[in-house]
Design an enzyme around this catalytic site. Sequence first.
Site, PDB file in Angstrom:
ATOM      1  N   ARG A   1      16.494  -9.843  46.302  1.00 21.76           N
ATOM      2  CA  ARG A   1      16.697  -9.843  44.852  1.00 21.76           C
ATOM      3  C   ARG A   1      17.031  -8.437  44.355  1.00 21.76           C
ATOM      4  NH1 ARG A   1      12.875  -9.578  40.687  1.00 21.76           N
ATOM      5  NH2 ARG A   1      11.176 -10.111  42.101  1.00 21.76           N
TER       6      ARG A   1
ATOM      7  N   TYR B   1      35.834 -16.432  26.149  1.00 18.96           N
ATOM      8  CA  TYR B   1      35.353 -17.513  27.006  1.00 18.96           C
ATOM      9  C   TYR B   1      34.214 -18.269  26.309  1.00 18.96           C
ATOM     10  CZ  TYR B   1      33.011 -19.782  30.949  1.00 18.96           C
ATOM     11  OH  TYR B   1      32.418 -20.705  31.770  1.00 18.96           O
TER      12      TYR B   1
ATOM     13  N   ASP C   1      35.533  -7.848  29.673  1.00 20.58           N
ATOM     14  CA  ASP C   1      35.692  -8.900  30.665  1.00 20.58           C
ATOM     15  C   ASP C   1      37.145  -8.853  31.129  1.00 20.58           C
ATOM     16  OD1 ASP C   1      36.126 -11.263  32.086  1.00 20.58           O
ATOM     17  OD2 ASP C   1      34.795 -12.439  30.818  1.00 20.58           O
TER      18      ASP C   1
ATOM     19  N   LYS D   1      36.356 -16.061  40.406  1.00 20.71           N
ATOM     20  CA  LYS D   1      37.774 -16.322  40.206  1.00 20.71           C
ATOM     21  C   LYS D   1      38.630 -15.544  41.216  1.00 20.71           C
ATOM     22  CE  LYS D   1      36.397 -18.659  36.526  1.00 20.71           C
ATOM     23  NZ  LYS D   1      34.985 -18.295  36.330  1.00 20.71           N
TER      24      LYS D   1
END
Length: 396
Positions: free
Chosen positions: A59, A112, A184, A209
């Site tokens: 983590r 988005y 972004d 993506k």
Amino acid sequence: MDRDDLRPDSLLIHGDRARRAGQASVAPPIYPTSTYASDDPEAFTRAATTPQDAGFYTRYGSPNQADAAAVLAGLEGAEAALLTASGMAAITTATLALVSAGDHVALQTSVYGGTAALASEVLERFGVRTTAVAQDDLDAWDAAITPETRLVLLETPSNPRLGVTDVTAVAEIAHARGALVAVDSTFATPIHQRPLALGADLVLHSATKYLGGHSDLLAGAIVGSTALIERIWPTSLVLGGTLGSFEAWLLLRGMRTLGMRMARHSGTALAVAQALDGHPGVVHVDYAGLPGHPGHDVATRQMTGGYGGVLAFEVRGGGAAAERAISAMRIARRAASLGGVESLAVRPAAMWATQMDEGALERAGIAPGLVRLAVGVEDPDDVVADVVAAVEAATA
């Protein structure tokens, strides 16, 4: 090997080489472990308190995360990168790390759907005011960004209408009032755009993506200065949106071919946009590579080598006609996401109905007949012929 001496395509292959010095394997190994042991108590303590340490607990970080982060930071011209379990984990983690109750966040109206939902459903609920601004209206940005603004969220080219934001101009306004700017840049990738060089403080990616590139992983990334990444890292630990070692390994493998893939994606998207521009079955085409696009000049100034592999177009006849067009495509499949080797098409008004109400969709310019097409790396002539034939069949 100094990464500053390498161009992007070489960085993609060798950007993690210094980190893996001494390893005999040409391809990096996968570390399928959740935790790491140490016989040295002081070293163990250092690992537990060092951001993204690759030898404590997954983590906190892993060698595979560190490899991929090194390549991505090099591509963006940044000092550091933090990988997350998804693109939304990246934007949520960065935002929650940088704002508190009583602060203000400015973002785009064309953004988005998940980002819009973060603002309206999460930030506002926790006492963070938000203001949505038309991305190409610098006067509106000037009015919206105040001394109480802590973060400005930009997205360029934006999803799904491919709007363009002047990053340098908005960053100047934001910095004059003490606000940080996060961009972004998922649609552009570092191959076509480097927001940090344009004045931004952070770059965000849905690495699911183009960076991954093969529709086989979920990942996100936050890229910026060491100081900002260290500021965000504790929140990342608390939220727990960690990228697994196998997914990080897949991400690195996908990034190796990013330059070659983006050249094909961008070239095909431009060809499709040109074929649809002025077509009688199409109301309008959104693609910054077209000279008639309102953001063409800004995009040409701040993007290099292409305008990305996504375009949008409104089919004449509304939502029903748009669905007929998607159904008629033989190459593109109806599926969410983008950036893989295969072409994908969706109708955003339907896909985002649970995240944005009708008013929000209208403000974002998302008409019922809008189709977002993410072209893959198939033969460009085949893609163009297929899309045009589908539009003609749907509007005949």
